[in-house]
Design a protein around this motif. Structure first.
Motif, short mmCIF file in Angstrom:
data_model
loop_
_atom_site.label_atom_id
_atom_site.label_comp_id
_atom_site.label_asym_id
_atom_site.label_seq_id
_atom_site.Cartn_x
_atom_site.Cartn_y
_atom_site.Cartn_z
N MET A 268 0.84 -1.21 0.00
CA MET A 268 0.00 0.00 0.00
C MET A 268 0.87 1.26 0.00
O MET A 268 0.52 2.27 -0.62
N ILE A 269 2.01 1.19 0.66
CA ILE A 269 2.94 2.33 0.66
C ILE A 269 3.65 2.43 -0.68
O ILE A 269 3.77 3.53 -1.28
N ILE A 270 4.12 1.31 -1.19
CA ILE A 270 4.83 1.31 -2.48
C ILE A 270 3.95 1.87 -3.58
O ILE A 270 4.39 2.69 -4.41
N LYS A 271 2.70 1.45 -3.62
CA LYS A 271 1.79 1.88 -4.68
C LYS A 271 1.53 3.38 -4.61
O LYS A 271 1.49 4.07 -5.64
N ARG A 272 1.35 3.91 -3.42
CA ARG A 272 1.03 5.34 -3.28
C ARG A 272 2.21 6.22 -3.63
O ARG A 272 2.04 7.35 -4.09
N LEU A 273 3.40 5.69 -3.43
CA LEU A 273 4.59 6.46 -3.80
C LEU A 273 4.99 6.22 -5.26
O LEU A 273 5.95 6.82 -5.74
N ARG A 274 4.23 5.37 -5.92
CA ARG A 274 4.45 5.06 -7.33
C ARG A 274 5.90 4.65 -7.60
O ARG A 274 6.51 5.08 -8.59
N LEU A 275 6.40 3.80 -6.73
CA LEU A 275 7.75 3.30 -6.91
C LEU A 275 7.77 2.28 -8.06
O LEU A 275 6.79 1.57 -8.28
#
Length: 668
Positions: free
Chosen positions: A441-448
């Motif tokens: 959920m964090i990775i997706k929001r930061l668009r990594l």
């Protein structure tokens, strides 16, 4: 896992659970025949003069005054403690008793010459492992089994296991126990060696000549390898093999084993071992001298293994025997006689084994009735509804977790090598994959720039689900399952039941999601990789199979199940949990080393949440949400500092060029 379990709930022989899953009062439960029998039996294994601590000093100090029957007692009370309806006080007594056996070491089982006795303990310790999930008990079971098999499988009579190390006799019960113990250990460990031994042992046994013209197994072979005739064979020589055969069928898919079990049960019912009224009897019950200490317990063994086998007509047979026992062979003080046909006669020195035999029968009946009830209830329908329409609590928690991830990443600056493209690998770990979705959920929001996902077991599940049905639906599904467990405590009353039921429900979910999002399947090709452990033939060892293409809903669902199941037939192969062939950390790393790999190790998840239970699928919606939050927090910590301070191995980065050949990252 379903092979290990027979769930129990009884109407006439135990206290019931009402429509809301509420137990009747303790006064009601205490008056049931099963609980009365347990209370009477507990007087033997809680007696300070006859207990586990002194049992190995002398058989006369064992709870039932013999070593092997005390193993039978341990297995039976362990199975009793797994029942949803067992009172908490009884469960605690059983658990405390099991723990007293933990002091025993492998050396204790090396000194016994009697192989059948040791194999009874193999079954007892495996059942203790089911209750406690303590690997010490499984280790004891495996060591004891391997010791007798390697020591005393000999070539005389073309094969077979000796009854005892210092005797040349080869008998039925020892070799039936070998088959059943081997299949039990195979189910518990997934070790194919045990399955091979079971197949070999039954092949020899079925051709040994020990079966008579009635289709019943006599006691053993004489010095010339001919069958020793018996006017009426023992019941336990028929019963123990039943569960071994059905487990062989479950493990191999070969219908000959199921057919052999059904034929053996039919032969028993057609023989003089069963009265015209359908009651199981022992030949010694009609002898002037009565039954020996051993003979008094044989029928209970038959009942236990008949129920384990789950054969058609078995439940009705056990019901008939139990009704006769309760009506005709029970004294007012809770004592029972040896003959279930009645009338009651004081068993004298056989009191413990007579009570144990009766307890085995009542225990088997309760397991059967619960299995039938749970098959017919509404939990599957509820789960199907929750997949489409999550309950309010699950939807609310999912929304809060999404908002939390939004807030945590708002304006966040990433100081991390993950600004360069990377692949993601997640280990196995049951529903600890809540941690994984929190990190994602964090990775997706930061668009990594994550490119490919690869996982075994729980890591495989989550990799596929996030790609197929996306974050919100996936999160709602898992939280809904937590709510389902909260609403149905009976069904999820212990780890063993939970594993069995989740396997069933995940198969439902696999079919549902693959069909509902069929148009998304091809988009996962060569982006989502699922690890399975597979083989084409039963005698082969399993090897790692990576599924990377999704051609149909049926194939995708089977791959989804196969990555985390004990048993799944995938495209003609026998497959199971991919973790077992994914290295010591259960992380199936990308072997092409195209780019750096973010490795999430669910087995390093620790802390205040119920991680041990969640690893086996037992959790509440709040448990799951709590672990999602930790995954969010620790992913942020990793992105900012490059390490998770709680455990540096929870999230790691494997550099391009590292040695990943063993599925463990060794940085160069």
């Amino acid at each position: 896992v379903s092979r290990l379990l027979a769930l129990v709930l009884c109407a006439s022989l135990c206290y019931y659970v009402d429509a809301q899953g509420e137990k009747n009062s303790s006064s009601s439960s205490s008056s049931s025949p099963l609980s009365t029998s347990f209370e009477a039996l507990s007087g033997f294994f809680s007696d300070p003069l006859r207990n586990p601590d002194s049992c190995f000093l002398s058989p006369r100090l064992c709870p039932c005054q013999t070593w092997w029957e005390s193993a039978m007692l341990l297995e039976e009370i362990a199975a009793y403690s797994l029942l949803p309806s067992t009172p908490e006080a009884d469960k605690k007594l059983v658990h405390d008793t099991i723990q007293r056996y933990k002091t025993y070491t492998n050396a204790i089982f090396d000194v016994s010459n009697s192989n059948d006795d040791v194999l009874w303990w193999v079954l007892a310790f495996e059942k203790s492992y089911e209750v406690t999930q303590d690997p010490h008990f499984l280790s004891l079971a495996e060591h004891s089994f391997n010791h007798v098999y390697t020591r005393d499988w000999t070539s005389t009579c073309q094969g077979g296991l000796l009854w005892a190390h210092d005797k040349s006799y080869k008998n039925a019960i020892t070799n039936e126990l070998l088959v059943t113990a081997a299949t039990t250990l195979h189910a518990a460990t997934g070790n194919e060696t045990y399955l091979g031994i079971a197949v070999k042992a039954y092949s020899w046994f079925s051709q040994s000549g020990m079966v008579d013209e009635r289709g019943l197994f006599v006691d053993g072979l004489d010095d010339d390898c001919g069958a020793v005739p018996q006017k009426l064979p023992w019941t336990y020589n028929q019963g123990v093999l039943l569960s071994g055969l059905t487990k062989l069928y479950a493990a191999t898919g070969d219908a000959k084993y199921q057919e052999a079990a059904e034929n053996l049960f039919s032969a028993v019912k057609a023989s003089d071992l069963v009265t015209e009224d359908g009651i199981l009897v022992e030949s010694c019950e009609s002898d002037d001298s009565g039954c020996s200490h051993d003979g008094a317990v044989f029928k209970g063994i038959f009942a236990r293994h008949l129920q384990y086998a789950g054969l058609a007509g078995g439940d009705e047979f056990l019901d008939t025997c139990a009704a006769s026992l309760v009506e005709k062979d029970t004294a007012g003080d809770g004592k029972v006689g040896v003959a279930w046909t009645g009338p009651y006669e004081d068993p004298g020195e056989n009191e413990c084994v007579a009570q144990l035999s009766a307890f085995s029968l009542l225990n088997a009946v309760e397991r059967s009735k619960a299995a039938a009830l749970l098959k017919s209830d509404q939990i599957d329908e509820t789960w199907s509804t929750y997949l489409e329409e999550p309950p309010e609590k699950a939807a609310s928690l999912a929304e809060k977790l999404a908002s939390r991830a939004d807030d945590l990443t708002k304006g966040m600056l990433v100081n991390s090598r993950l600004l360069s493209p990377f692949d993601v690998v997640c280990s196995g770990g049951g529903d600890l994959n809540a941690y994984y979705i929190g990190a994602e959920m964090i990775i997706k929001r930061l668009r990594l720039p994550e490119r490919r996902h690869r996982g075994a077991s729980a890591g495989g599940w989550m990799s596929l689900e996030l790609a197929l049905k996306k974050e919100q639906i996936t999160l709602e599904n898992y939280l809904s399952y937590g709510v389902l467990q909260e609403e149905n405590p009976l069904h999820f009353s212990n780890i063993a039941f939970t594993v069995n039921l989740q396997d069933h429900h995940w198969r439902m979910m696999g079919d549902w999601q693959s069909s509902k999002w069929e148009e998304n399947l091809s988009s996962m090709d060569n982006k989502v990789f699922l690890a399975l452990s597979c083989k084409e033939h039963w005698w082969q060892s399993k090897s790692l199979l990576m599924v990377s293409e999704y051609t149909s809903p049926e194939q995708a669902s089977s791959a989804f199940i196969g990555t985390g199941a004990i048993s799944e037939e995938y495209e003609g192969m026998s497959c199971s949990d991919g973790s077992e062939n994914s290295g010591k950390d259960m992380t199936p790393l990308f072997q092409d080393n195209k780019r750096q790999q973010l490795v999430i190790n669910l087995m390093k998840v620790e802390g205040k949440v119920k991680t041990a239970q969640m690893g086996f699928g037992k959790y509440t919606s709040d448990d799951y949400a709590s672990l999602v939050q930790r995954g969010q927090d620790e992913m942020i910590e990793f992105l900012q500092s490059g390490v998770v301070s709680r455990d540096s191995k929870a999230i790691t980065l494997c550099d391009v060029g590292s040695d990943v050949s063993t599925n463990v990252c060794r940085q160069k």
